[in-house]
Write a protein that holds these residues in place. Structure first.
Motif, PDB file in Angstrom:
ATOM      1  N   UNK A  86       0.821  -1.228   0.000  1.00 29.97           N
ATOM      2  CA  UNK A  86       0.000   0.000   0.000  1.00 29.97           C
ATOM      3  C   UNK A  86       0.846   1.266   0.000  1.00 29.97           C
ATOM      4  N   UNK A  87       2.172   1.141  -0.181  1.00 28.54           N
ATOM      5  CA  UNK A  87       3.031   2.327  -0.077  1.00 28.54           C
ATOM      6  C   UNK A  87       2.982   3.210  -1.322  1.00 28.54           C
ATOM      7  N   UNK A  88       3.339   2.648  -2.483  1.00 32.67           N
ATOM      8  CA  UNK A  88       3.371   3.452  -3.714  1.00 32.67           C
ATOM      9  C   UNK A  88       2.815   2.581  -4.851  1.00 32.67           C
ATOM     10  N   UNK A  89       1.836   3.075  -5.600  1.00 27.82           N
ATOM     11  CA  UNK A  89       1.128   2.185  -6.535  1.00 27.82           C
ATOM     12  C   UNK A  89       1.723   2.011  -7.932  1.00 27.82           C
ATOM     13  N   UNK A  90       2.618   2.883  -8.372  1.00 23.95           N
ATOM     14  CA  UNK A  90       2.973   2.879  -9.800  1.00 23.95           C
ATOM     15  C   UNK A  90       4.097   1.901 -10.150  1.00 23.95           C
ATOM     16  N   UNK A  91       5.171   1.919  -9.395  1.00 23.11           N
ATOM     17  CA  UNK A  91       6.313   1.052  -9.735  1.00 23.11           C
ATOM     18  C   UNK A  91       5.926  -0.413  -9.548  1.00 23.11           C
ATOM     19  N   UNK A  92       5.904  -1.160 -10.646  1.00 17.92           N
ATOM     20  CA  UNK A  92       5.453  -2.554 -10.566  1.00 17.92           C
ATOM     21  C   UNK A  92       6.493  -3.425  -9.872  1.00 17.92           C
ATOM     22  N   UNK A  93       7.712  -2.931  -9.783  1.00 22.00           N
ATOM     23  CA  UNK A  93       8.778  -3.677  -9.095  1.00 22.00           C
ATOM     24  C   UNK A  93       8.395  -3.996  -7.656  1.00 22.00           C
ATOM     25  N   UNK A  94       7.609  -3.115  -7.039  1.00 17.76           N
ATOM     26  CA  UNK A  94       7.145  -3.339  -5.660  1.00 17.76           C
ATOM     27  C   UNK A  94       6.315  -4.619  -5.599  1.00 17.76           C
TER      28      UNK A  94
END
Ligand code: MRU
Length: 350
Positions: A86-94
């Motif tokens: 739930x931290x950052x939605x754009x970088x798919x690496x997460x």
């Protein structure tokens, strides 16, 4: 080497990127919640670095879990994963990193010697392997991408896709580093990258660290420099690349891509395979993070805009595939049509 992030016996240590370039200080995250917090506040940022940070956050959370049974440990895993996702939605690496850690966790749970300690140790090793693999991927991208840059000339980059955005070496800046290591005479033009100033603060800091000639420009100067013939190529990173080759990257990347096309300048995107999202058909489907208005209204605690004015702060934009000359990955250089070249490389054994 620039110590962007590191697993230690006390927790995960991060170079505090919110303080650069004026202060070189570190933040020690001693719980998975603190790892989530450093991702949200951008103490650590950049798609590959966010992914590996999340993997280390999971390892830390499992290490500290008070679960009395393996069922409870599984529930804890999902809670940790949810918090980090739930931290950052754009970088798919997460999400790639969380999925990989989950797959490893499930394999470990199925093994006979599945103690909490054995699972923890294996998850720490997995996160450290991802760290090493990220550096190797950056080096491979560098080797492939350096050949695309001119023997001499100006290269524009946007945001920071360097060692600070990865576990070391960088994606776009890795390509530039490799070209410089080959003896190419590259002068980097770094867009300042409002509002968070990753170019002015971070790219400038890390390239000076490596003594690579660098000039910072305001974001609105690129067109003029291109017209003057000062820029021979553009290289940027990516936060997510859709199956059709559309590229989500730092807000302002799309502007640069259009300018490059207008001036006949090649526009390259360097990204590891963990940034490719073949489950997302096109850029229109990529979630774009909206950041707090205060990043636009204030700088270093000083108010820039009048009270009450409307503010937009999307952290990323999508560059349509038609503007992208080539995508540089650790598995090779891809050319359009990306829907075909991405699928073809995906089908090959890694
Ligand atoms: O908001 P940020 O600083 O995390 O955005 C970073 C970027 O947009 C980078 O270009 C991208 O993550 C690629 S980093 C190798």
């Amino acid at each position: 080497m620039i110590p962007t992030l590191e697993w230690t016996s006390q927790g995960v240590r991060f170079l505090d990127q919110t303080k650069l370039p004026l202060e070189e200080t570190y933040v020690l995250a001693t719980s998975y919640q603190q790892v989530a917090e450093v991702i949200v506040t951008m103490v650590v940022r950049g798609a590959p670095a966010i992914g590996v940070s999340a993997a280390m956050g999971i390892a830390l959370g499992i290490q500290q879990s008070q679960a009395a049974t393996l069922e409870e440990l599984e529930a804890d895993f999902e809670q940790i994963a949810k918090t980090l996702a739930s931290t950052r939605p754009t970088a798919v690496n997460l999400f790639w990193a969380i999925d990989r850690m989950r797959a490893r966790f499930r394999t470990l749970l199925a093994q006979p010697e599945r103690t909490h300690q054995a699972i923890t140790e294996a998850l720490v090793r997995e996160a450290q392997t991802m760290y090493e693999e990220d550096i190797a991927a950056c080096k491979a991208m560098g080797a492939y991408g350096a050949a695309l840059l001119p023997a001499e000339g100006g290269v524009l980059t946007h945001c920071n896709a360097g060692a600070l955005a990865t576990c070391g070496y960088g994606t776009a800046l890795g390509v530039i580093r490799a070209a410089v290591e080959q003896g190419k005479k590259i002068h980097v033009f770094a867009d300042e990258t409002r509002p968070f100033l990753q170019g002015a603060r971070l790219t400038a800091w890390e390239l000076l660290h490596d003594r690579i000639p660098t000039t910072v420009i305001c974001d609105n100067m690129a067109a003029s420099l291109m017209r003057q013939g000062k820029i021979q190529a553009v290289v940027v990173g990516a936060d997510r690349i859709a199956a059709n080759g559309d590229v989500a990257n730092k807000i302002g990347t799309y502007n640069v891509a259009i300018l490059a096309k207008e001036h006949g300048i090649p526009f390259y995107v360097a990204a590891p395979w963990s940034t490719i999202d073949l489950d997302t058909a096109s850029g229109a489907l990529i979630p774009i993070e909206q950041r707090p208005a205060v990043e636009v209204t204030h700088h270093a605690g000083k108010q820039l805009t009048p009270d009450g004015v409307g503010i937009e702060n999307p952290a990323f934009d999508v560059t349509p595939a038609k503007y992208v000359t080539a995508i540089i990955t650790e598995r090779g250089v891809l050319r359009p049509p990306y829907i075909e070249s991405l699928a073809e490389i995906e089908a090959q054994p890694a």
